[in-house]
Design a protein around this motif. Structure first.
Motif, PDB file in Angstrom:
ATOM      1  N   ARG A 189      45.721 -19.859  -3.578  1.00 29.72           N
ATOM      2  CA  ARG A 189      44.995 -18.742  -4.184  1.00 29.72           C
ATOM      3  C   ARG A 189      45.381 -17.428  -3.517  1.00 29.72           C
ATOM      4  NH1 ARG A 189      38.479 -18.494  -3.752  1.00 29.72           N
ATOM      5  NH2 ARG A 189      39.021 -18.088  -1.591  1.00 29.72           N
ATOM      6  N   SER A 229      34.771 -29.950  -4.931  1.00 29.35           N
ATOM      7  CA  SER A 229      33.910 -30.960  -4.302  1.00 29.35           C
ATOM      8  C   SER A 229      34.596 -32.314  -4.202  1.00 29.35           C
ATOM      9  CB  SER A 229      32.614 -31.095  -5.099  1.00 29.35           C
ATOM     10  OG  SER A 229      32.897 -31.513  -6.412  1.00 29.35           O
ATOM     11  N   ASP A 268      35.840 -20.934   0.920  1.00 24.55           N
ATOM     12  CA  ASP A 268      35.260 -20.024  -0.062  1.00 24.55           C
ATOM     13  C   ASP A 268      35.903 -20.141  -1.444  1.00 24.55           C
ATOM     14  OD1 ASP A 268      33.536 -19.181   1.836  1.00 24.55           O
ATOM     15  OD2 ASP A 268      34.680 -17.417   2.415  1.00 24.55           O
ATOM     16  N   LEU A 269      36.039 -21.371  -1.899  1.00 24.61           N
ATOM     17  CA  LEU A 269      36.533 -21.595  -3.264  1.00 24.61           C
ATOM     18  C   LEU A 269      35.363 -21.505  -4.228  1.00 24.61           C
ATOM     19  CD1 LEU A 269      38.772 -24.710  -2.570  1.00 24.61           C
ATOM     20  CD2 LEU A 269      39.458 -22.311  -2.625  1.00 24.61           C
ATOM     21  N   LEU A 270      35.687 -21.300  -5.510  1.00 27.04           N
ATOM     22  CA  LEU A 270      34.643 -21.315  -6.536  1.00 27.04           C
ATOM     23  C   LEU A 270      34.447 -22.767  -6.962  1.00 27.04           C
ATOM     24  CD1 LEU A 270      36.048 -18.286  -8.514  1.00 27.04           C
ATOM     25  CD2 LEU A 270      34.021 -18.276  -7.089  1.00 27.04           C
ATOM     26  N   TRP A 271      33.263 -23.310  -6.712  1.00 24.31           N
ATOM     27  CA  TRP A 271      33.080 -24.726  -6.982  1.00 24.31           C
ATOM     28  C   TRP A 271      33.037 -25.015  -8.473  1.00 24.31           C
ATOM     29  CZ3 TRP A 271      29.187 -25.707 -10.110  1.00 24.31           C
ATOM     30  CH2 TRP A 271      28.100 -24.863 -10.091  1.00 24.31           C
ATOM     31  N   SER A 272      32.750 -23.983  -9.283  1.00 25.37           N
ATOM     32  CA  SER A 272      32.652 -24.216 -10.722  1.00 25.37           C
ATOM     33  C   SER A 272      34.021 -24.238 -11.402  1.00 25.37           C
ATOM     34  CB  SER A 272      31.779 -23.139 -11.369  1.00 25.37           C
ATOM     35  OG  SER A 272      32.346 -21.868 -11.167  1.00 25.37           O
ATOM     36  N   ARG A 273      35.068 -23.980 -10.635  1.00 26.79           N
ATOM     37  CA  ARG A 273      36.414 -23.976 -11.206  1.00 26.79           C
ATOM     38  C   ARG A 273      37.249 -25.103 -10.622  1.00 26.79           C
ATOM     39  NH1 ARG A 273      38.999 -18.548 -12.493  1.00 26.79           N
ATOM     40  NH2 ARG A 273      37.304 -17.325 -13.360  1.00 26.79           N
ATOM     41  N   PHE A 326      42.290 -17.484 -10.471  1.00 25.70           N
ATOM     42  CA  PHE A 326      41.257 -16.461 -10.292  1.00 25.70           C
ATOM     43  C   PHE A 326      41.793 -15.089  -9.861  1.00 25.70           C
ATOM     44  CE2 PHE A 326      37.863 -14.703  -7.454  1.00 25.70           C
ATOM     45  CZ  PHE A 326      36.974 -14.340  -8.448  1.00 25.70           C
ATOM     46  N   GLU A 364      43.533 -13.383 -12.656  1.00 18.42           N
ATOM     47  CA  GLU A 364      42.606 -12.795 -13.633  1.00 18.42           C
ATOM     48  C   GLU A 364      42.090 -11.456 -13.123  1.00 18.42           C
ATOM     49  OE1 GLU A 364      39.441 -15.572 -14.430  1.00 18.42           O
ATOM     50  OE2 GLU A 364      40.862 -17.205 -14.715  1.00 18.42           O
ATOM     51  N   TYR A 375      37.898 -30.765  -9.018  1.00 18.75           N
ATOM     52  CA  TYR A 375      37.006 -29.701  -8.566  1.00 18.75           C
ATOM     53  C   TYR A 375      36.991 -29.704  -7.032  1.00 18.75           C
ATOM     54  CZ  TYR A 375      35.441 -28.825 -13.267  1.00 18.75           C
ATOM     55  OH  TYR A 375      35.399 -28.459 -14.574  1.00 18.75           O
TER      56      TYR A 375
END
Lengths: 228, 351
Positions: free
Chosen positions: B154, B140, B92-97, B105, B108, B138
């Motif tokens: 994280r 991916s 469940d990582l943020l792929w856009s980061r 994250f 923040e 990234y």
């Protein structure tokens, strides 16, 4: 010039170029301004639809029902009829029913619900686990919207906006036919009604080019921001 | 300390109420790695999600760091969640980061420090989980094991006191699973952080856990230190879990061979020996043969496994003696017992 032969479509010497460029500019202006407002409004509506859909509270249900009903109603009214229906509202809001500015309310009201649905679908398509992970980290709902939902669905939001923008270009031509200006207006009045086929042809070519440019910018942006 | 007190959870499904968790009482001491093992649908995920308020119990109390989590809401709950890191089966990582931005994250979210400080903290964590050099990749572009390392970094960003691991290695291959488990063990030793692990793999329990609880259909059926549970599983389901791990994948073969030997050598005795700790390394069996030279022995199957508290081995042997020397066999078994090796005579009814 009373000539309907095939060749008449290509007698570009009959085109009044300054008028053509002015109309092109009007079309682009209508498209871009309405696109920006549609993006904002659609995002808000789509977010409301997404956020209220799975909640069980009575208020969430009422809001969801109202927004969904509005979206569905405005999405199903044919654009040309919507313009006519909105004439009094346009007069009140913009102060005129002629010209590119007068086209904006109907353009926005017809395209925003469409985009709102695309936004909702984009959010629905997100992996629920990521949202749960953010919640587990102590994120507020607003943080989830700004740091997870929107950034993670950016490619879908941009490609949805591209599709919306292209149908907006089509709408501007229709709006043009009843006095909004732009290439549609020019093609209808100076082309069709004045029987000057070259102007109709040229307006068509320019519209096609505009569509291509929008599609290219959209595709390129999606490719650049999609890190999946 | 984490405490579940008389916790039950009932869902309202369309078909009627479904009891997911029934009367769970558990105490998880600070600094330990606590495993909860169960098959899918046993209620593991529901149980672990109660610790950070993603689920609330229908009745009972869940206390974490002295706070009754199920009573918290809004800002208080979010603050408590900052103290509890969590890692997930699908990362469940943020792929856009990027890797670094993913680790930033939670900082923040907690609104800790400025951009520079967050970056520095994230860089340290990326180093801690062994991903230096991949900061700007990234998700991916990473392998499953690397993604879970990012997940761990994280989860540690806000210096939590507790780390929850929700099937964190279930999507990984055996080699990568062991690497991630090593990392968790290392983090537990280095940071003294309490880790709650849920899994369906006894392997995970054996590798890193101090304590284990077995969850079956929403109830804790067995609980205790890992070595004890491995040595003396009480419930049928626990035995199944332990066997899944201690037998070398040949349990069925062993059974067949034992069956055949019992039929062909009715006078022989088949014994399962269980060794733990240091005995597993001593030459006890050869000493036994020396003391009871009349006894013949053949080995059927044997294996050894390492847990955090020591090794545990099992050995299936067949003992035979000439007519009139049967007492020797009993003597050999008694000798083994005095050496604190557990013996279990297997007869045909058990098969």
């Amino acid at each position: 010039m009373n000539n309907n032969s095939f060749a008449s479509f290509f007698q570009f010497s009959n085109v009044n170029w300054p008028k053509m460029w002015e109309a092109t500019w009007e079309t682009i202006w209508m498209t871009v301004v309405s696109m920006i407002l549609v993006a904002i409004l659609g995002l808000i509506l789509g977010l409301i639809l997404f956020e209220t859909r799975k909640r069980t509270s009575i208020w969430a249900r009422i809001i969801n029902w109202i927004v969904a009903a509005l979206v569905n109603v405005f999405r199903s009214i044919p654009f040309i009829i919507l313009i006519v229906l909105l004439l009094p509202a346009t007069q009140a809001m913009v102060g005129t029913i002629i010209g590119p500015r007068a086209a904006l309310p109907s353009l926005i009201i017809s395209a925003a619900p469409f985009y709102a649905r695309l936004v909702q679908i984009a959010f629905d398509d997100l992996d629920h686990g990521v949202i749960e992970a953010a919640k587990a980290m102590g994120a507020t709902n607003w943080q989830i919207v700004t740091k997870v939902l929107i950034p993670e669905s950016k490619p879908a939001l941009v490609s949805g906006l591209t599709v919306t923008a292209i149908s907006l270009i089509g709408y501007t031509a229709m709006a043009g036919a009843i006095g909004a200006g732009g290439l549609g207006n020019l093609a209808y009045l100076d082309g069709f009604q004045a029987n000057n086929n070259a102007i109709t042809m040229m307006a068509t070519i320019i519209i096609v080019i505009i569509v291509f440019v929008f599609q290219f910018i959209g595709d390129y942006t999606v490719k650049r921001i999609d890190k999946r | 300390m984490i405490e579940f007190k008389d916790v039950s959870k009932t869902y309202q499904a369309k078909e009627g109420p479904v009891k997911a968790i029934t009367d769970v009482n558990l105490t998880i001491p600070d600094g330990k790695i606590y495993g909860i093992v169960g098959y899918s649908g046993a209620g593991k995920s529901t149980l672990i999600r109660m610790l950070n308020g993603l689920e609330t119990p229908t009745t009972g109390k869940v206390t974490v760091n002295g706070q009754n989590v199920s009573e918290l809401s809004g800002q208080r709950l979010r603050e408590e969640r900052l103290q509890i890191g969590m890692i997930f089966q699908h990362f469940d990582l943020l792929w856009s980061r990027t890797v670094l931005e993913n680790v930033e994250f939670p900082l923040e979210i907690a609104k800790k420090g400025n951009k520079k400080e967050r970056q520095k903290k994230a860089e340290e964590l990326v180093k801690l989980v062994g991903l230096q050099g991949r900061e700007n990749a990234y998700p991916s572009e990473l392998s499953g094991g690397q993604k879970q390392r990012v997940g761990i970094a994280r989860a540690l960003a806000n210096d939590p006191k507790i780390l929850l691991s929700d099937e964190a290695t279930s999507a990984l291959d055996p080699q990568t699973t062991d690497e991630v488990l090593e990392l968790l063990l290392d983090i537990n030793h280095r940071l003294g952080i309490t880790i709650v692990v849920i899994t369906h793999e006894m392997h995970v329990i054996r590798k890193i856990c101090d304590h284990v609880a077995v969850l079956d259909a929403g109830r804790i059926v067995e609980e205790g230190p890992v070595l004890d549970v491995f040595k003396h599983p009480q419930q049928a389901i626990t035995k199944r879990f332990v066997n899944q791990e201690t037998s070398t994948g040949s349990a069925q073969d062993t059974k067949t061979v034992v069956q055949q030997l019992l039929a062909s050598h009715p006078d022989g005795v088949i014994v399962k020996l269980t060794f733990h700790g240091d005995q597993a390394k001593l030459p006890i069996v050869s000493e036994m043969l020396r003391q009871f030279p009349e006894v013949d022995m053949s080995i059927i199957e044997g294996n050894i496994h390492q847990t955090t508290e020591g090794s545990i081995g099992s050995l299936y042997i067949q003992l035979e003696a000439e007519q009139g020397q049967q007492k020797q066999i009993q003597g050999a078994l008694d000798y083994l017992n005095t050496m604190r090796v557990e013996t279990e005579v297997i007869n045909s009814e058990q098969q």
